[in-house]
Design an enzyme around this catalytic site. Structure first.
Site, PDB file in Angstrom:
ATOM      1  N   GLY A 172       1.070  -1.423  -0.114  1.00 56.90           N
ATOM      2  CA  GLY A 172       0.202   0.467   0.172  1.00 56.90           C
ATOM      3  C   GLY A 172       1.045   1.348  -0.114  1.00 56.90           C
ATOM      4  O   GLY A 172       0.372   2.324  -0.956  1.00 56.90           O
ATOM      5  N   CYS A 173       1.841   1.267   0.829  1.00 58.60           N
ATOM      6  CA  CYS A 173       2.948   2.308   0.907  1.00 58.60           C
ATOM      7  C   CYS A 173       3.652   2.459  -0.130  1.00 58.60           C
ATOM      8  O   CYS A 173       3.881   3.414  -0.783  1.00 58.60           O
ATOM      9  CB  CYS A 173       3.665   2.358   2.220  1.00 58.60           C
ATOM     10  SG  CYS A 173       2.420   2.264   3.774  1.00 58.60           S
ATOM     11  N   THR A 174       4.334   1.247  -1.177  1.00 58.17           N
ATOM     12  CA  THR A 174       4.535   1.762  -2.094  1.00 58.17           C
ATOM     13  C   THR A 174       3.905   2.333  -3.232  1.00 58.17           C
ATOM     14  O   THR A 174       4.109   2.967  -4.141  1.00 58.17           O
ATOM     15  CB  THR A 174       5.004  -0.186  -2.603  1.00 58.17           C
ATOM     16  OG1 THR A 174       6.476  -0.123  -2.347  1.00 58.17           O
ATOM     17  CG2 THR A 174       5.605   0.833  -4.513  1.00 58.17           C
TER      18      THR A 174
END
Length: 155
Positions: free
Chosen positions: A46-48
């Site tokens: 998700g953060c990527t």
């Protein structure tokens, strides 16, 4: 529960190390609008996705007068790996002590998979040229958030 920032509040000052260990301060961006986004961990799906979305739209955002700073509890070494592996262009800074995260209301109790846990609350803030919070978005989704932000800012 940490107090949440509201539009009109003064953005809390911070100086945190970037992916190369160099200090980055919110004050370095005085006179420009800044998007400060908080995310749980580098190198996670998700953060990527979120960091890549900001990178893909960075030219559009900077052209509209916005700088972008991503903040996570990661150490500079992990941020450098994240930046290099994903070819990220946004400024990434680390807050391993979680002090800045807490000050901005981006660390605290949240629900994850139906359980209450303490952790990073995915949040995004727009800071105006005078250092005031213009928009405060808490519990944002990693996917689609940047597109929504661009729409909300009418860019």
């Amino acid at each position: 529960m940490t107090d949440r920032l509201q539009p009109g509040d003064t953005a809390p000052a911070f100086t945190l190390p970037d992916a190369d260990g160099k200090p980055v301060s919110l004050a370095d961006h005085a006179g420009r609008k800044v998007i400060v986004y908080f995310y749980p961990a580098a190198l996670t799906p998700g953060c990527t996705k979120q960091a890549c979305d900001f990178t893909d739209n960075l030219e559009l955002l900077t052209g509209a007068g916005y700088d972008v700073i991503g903040v996570s509890p990661d150490k500079p070494e992990k941020l450098a790996k994240f930046r290099d592996q994903e070819s990220l262009k946004v400024t990434l800074v680390g807050d391993p002590e979680k002090e800045t995260l807490a000050t901005w209301g981006a660390f605290g109790e949240k629900t994850m998979y139906g359980k209450k846990v303490n952790g990073v609350i995915r949040s995004t803030f727009v800071v105006d040229e005078e250092g005031r919070i213009e928009h405060a978005f808490y519990n944002v989704r990693a996917t689609g958030h940047v597109a929504k932000l661009i729409r909300d800012l009418k860019i």
